[in-house]
Design a protein around this motif. Structure first.
Motif, PDB file in Angstrom:
ATOM      1  N   ALA A  23       8.685   4.150 -11.233  1.00  0.00           N
ATOM      2  CA  ALA A  23       8.758   5.630 -11.554  1.00  0.00           C
ATOM      3  C   ALA A  23       8.349   5.385 -12.924  1.00  0.00           C
ATOM      4  N   GLN A  24       7.337   6.303 -13.449  1.00  0.00           N
ATOM      5  CA  GLN A  24       6.592   6.600 -14.635  1.00  0.00           C
ATOM      6  C   GLN A  24       7.203   7.959 -15.267  1.00  0.00           C
ATOM      7  N   PRO A  25       7.733   8.006 -16.461  1.00  0.00           N
ATOM      8  CA  PRO A  25       8.060   9.185 -17.101  1.00  0.00           C
ATOM      9  C   PRO A  25       6.482  10.004 -17.551  1.00  0.00           C
ATOM     10  N   VAL A  26       6.710  11.326 -17.141  1.00  0.00           N
ATOM     11  CA  VAL A  26       5.676  12.213 -17.683  1.00  0.00           C
ATOM     12  C   VAL A  26       6.476  13.438 -18.224  1.00  0.00           C
ATOM     13  N   GLU A  36       6.385   8.316  -8.671  1.00  0.00           N
ATOM     14  CA  GLU A  36       6.327   7.158  -8.215  1.00  0.00           C
ATOM     15  C   GLU A  36       5.179   7.049  -6.815  1.00  0.00           C
ATOM     16  N   GLN A  37       4.676   5.977  -6.840  1.00  0.00           N
ATOM     17  CA  GLN A  37       3.433   5.809  -5.812  1.00  0.00           C
ATOM     18  C   GLN A  37       4.100   4.988  -4.521  1.00  0.00           C
ATOM     19  N   TRP A  38       4.153   5.498  -3.535  1.00  0.00           N
ATOM     20  CA  TRP A  38       4.535   4.816  -2.151  1.00  0.00           C
ATOM     21  C   TRP A  38       3.450   4.533  -1.297  1.00  0.00           C
ATOM     22  N   THR A  39       3.587   3.452  -0.608  1.00  0.00           N
ATOM     23  CA  THR A  39       2.666   3.118   0.595  1.00  0.00           C
ATOM     24  C   THR A  39       3.702   3.229   1.615  1.00  0.00           C
ATOM     25  N   LEU A  40       3.866   4.050   2.655  1.00  0.00           N
ATOM     26  CA  LEU A  40       4.768   4.069   3.706  1.00  0.00           C
ATOM     27  C   LEU A  40       3.653   3.265   4.760  1.00  0.00           C
ATOM     28  N   PHE A  41       4.410   2.845   5.876  1.00  0.00           N
ATOM     29  CA  PHE A  41       3.523   2.333   6.987  1.00  0.00           C
ATOM     30  C   PHE A  41       4.181   2.644   8.331  1.00  0.00           C
ATOM     31  N   ASP A  42       3.451   3.470   9.095  1.00  0.00           N
ATOM     32  CA  ASP A  42       3.991   3.803  10.295  1.00  0.00           C
ATOM     33  C   ASP A  42       3.225   2.845  11.486  1.00  0.00           C
ATOM     34  N   SER A  43       4.277   2.047  12.021  1.00  0.00           N
ATOM     35  CA  SER A  43       4.006   0.844  12.766  1.00  0.00           C
ATOM     36  C   SER A  43       3.594   1.352  14.184  1.00  0.00           C
ATOM     37  N   ALA A  44       4.053   2.587  14.620  1.00  0.00           N
ATOM     38  CA  ALA A  44       3.829   3.021  15.734  1.00  0.00           C
ATOM     39  C   ALA A  44       2.201   3.298  15.938  1.00  0.00           C
ATOM     40  N   ARG A  45       1.897   3.956  14.658  1.00  0.00           N
ATOM     41  CA  ARG A  45       0.345   4.246  14.599  1.00  0.00           C
ATOM     42  C   ARG A  45      -0.608   3.389  14.075  1.00  0.00           C
ATOM     43  N   GLN A  46       0.101   2.504  13.682  1.00  0.00           N
ATOM     44  CA  GLN A  46      -0.451   1.260  12.624  1.00  0.00           C
ATOM     45  C   GLN A  46      -1.297   1.975  11.660  1.00  0.00           C
ATOM     46  N   ARG A  47      -0.714   2.976  10.718  1.00  0.00           N
ATOM     47  CA  ARG A  47      -1.463   3.647   9.862  1.00  0.00           C
ATOM     48  C   ARG A  47      -0.501   3.649   8.187  1.00  0.00           C
ATOM     49  N   ALA A  48      -1.155   3.127   7.340  1.00  0.00           N
ATOM     50  CA  ALA A  48      -0.653   3.455   5.962  1.00  0.00           C
ATOM     51  C   ALA A  48      -0.722   4.759   5.894  1.00  0.00           C
ATOM     52  N   ILE A  49       0.554   5.186   4.817  1.00  0.00           N
ATOM     53  CA  ILE A  49       0.619   6.649   4.499  1.00  0.00           C
ATOM     54  C   ILE A  49       0.611   6.707   2.708  1.00  0.00           C
TER      55      ILE A  49
END
Length: 253
Positions: A23-26, A36-49
């Motif tokens: 997390a970066q303070p602003v 915060e920058q997240w990269t989620l991954f939906d394995s059911a769709r094989q897709r990064a979010i």
């Protein structure tokens, strides 16, 4: 397994893998927020979010946060609406801004029956929102998910409207920045605010009639000095102030 987000690590959340940056303070008046920058991954769709999360730097145990999920316009980015995220944080929201389009995605069709050829893109966005909602609920169990707010610009607003139509019990409010294709829900829940640009017109049947607006409590605000493509961080200070004032009034009433 701990659900804490750690720099350059991956975490299994059900069928969700998450990586994040710290997390970066602003500093924003009158409070400080963290990104915060997240990269989620939906394995059911094989897709990064990819997701940008805006949260208060300091928690208030007496006032549980509410969730807001933000969807960008077509061709835009999930970092393009910080001015709105700041307003939402000031009203007690934890804001997750989704990157719906990836570089590997096929372009959205520009010919044919718009509601037919673009629906798969909106449906993909609906699935992204469902997945991010689930990830947020697991990460932040004290957030009040009965108060979910969806915010979307243009194509992102169409995605939000489709989500509201398909999952009305999950959404308390929707803020549409000039969506033009997917009809508004004709129902008392969710409550809807729409900001309308000065240069674009919605397709027939998308906007509620004046009688429907009165019946269902839909709020329509025309922006006489703001065009469709100015409804993001690139807007002027006056345009941002007008949009934020409308959103604030909607959230406070």
């Amino acid at each position: 397994m701990k659900s804490l987000l750690i720099l350059d690590s991956t975490l299994l959340l059900g069928n969700c893998v998450t990586t994040s940056r710290p997390a970066q303070p602003v500093t924003t008046a009158p409070f400080e927020m963290r990104l915060e920058q997240w990269t989620l991954f939906d394995s059911a769709r094989q897709r990064a979010i990819p997701v940008v999360l805006y949260r208060p730097a300091h928690s208030n145990a007496r006032s549980p946060l509410k969730p807001a999920i933000l969807s960008h316009g077509y061709g835009g980015h999930n970092t393009d609406y910080t001015f709105l995220a700041q307003t939402l944080l000031a009203h007690g929201y934890l804001v997750a801004s989704i990157q719906h389009e990836l570089p590997t995605d096929a372009p959205m069709p520009t010919t044919g029956n718009v509601r037919e050829v673009r629906r798969p893109f909106w449906e993909r966005g609906v699935q992204n929102i469902l997945f991010v909602r689930q990830a947020l609920q697991r990460k932040y169990p004290r957030v009040d998910f009965s108060e979910l707010l969806l915010v979307g610009h243009s194509n992102g607003g169409d995605t939000a409207m489709l989500f509201a139509a398909e999952h009305p019990a999950l959404v308390a409010r929707v803020v549409s920045l000039d969506n033009r294709r997917v009809p508004f829900p004709r129902a008392a829940r969710p409550r809807v605010l729409t900001l309308r640009s000065s240069d674009q017109v919605a397709d027939p049947g998308v906007l509620p009639t004046p009688a429907e607006q009165a019946r269902f409590g839909t709020t329509l605000v025309p922006l006489k000095n703001t065009i469709h493509n100015d409804m993001w961080d690139g807007a002027t200070a006056a345009q941002k102030a007008e949009m934020n004032a409308a959103v604030s009034h909607f959230l406070e009433n």
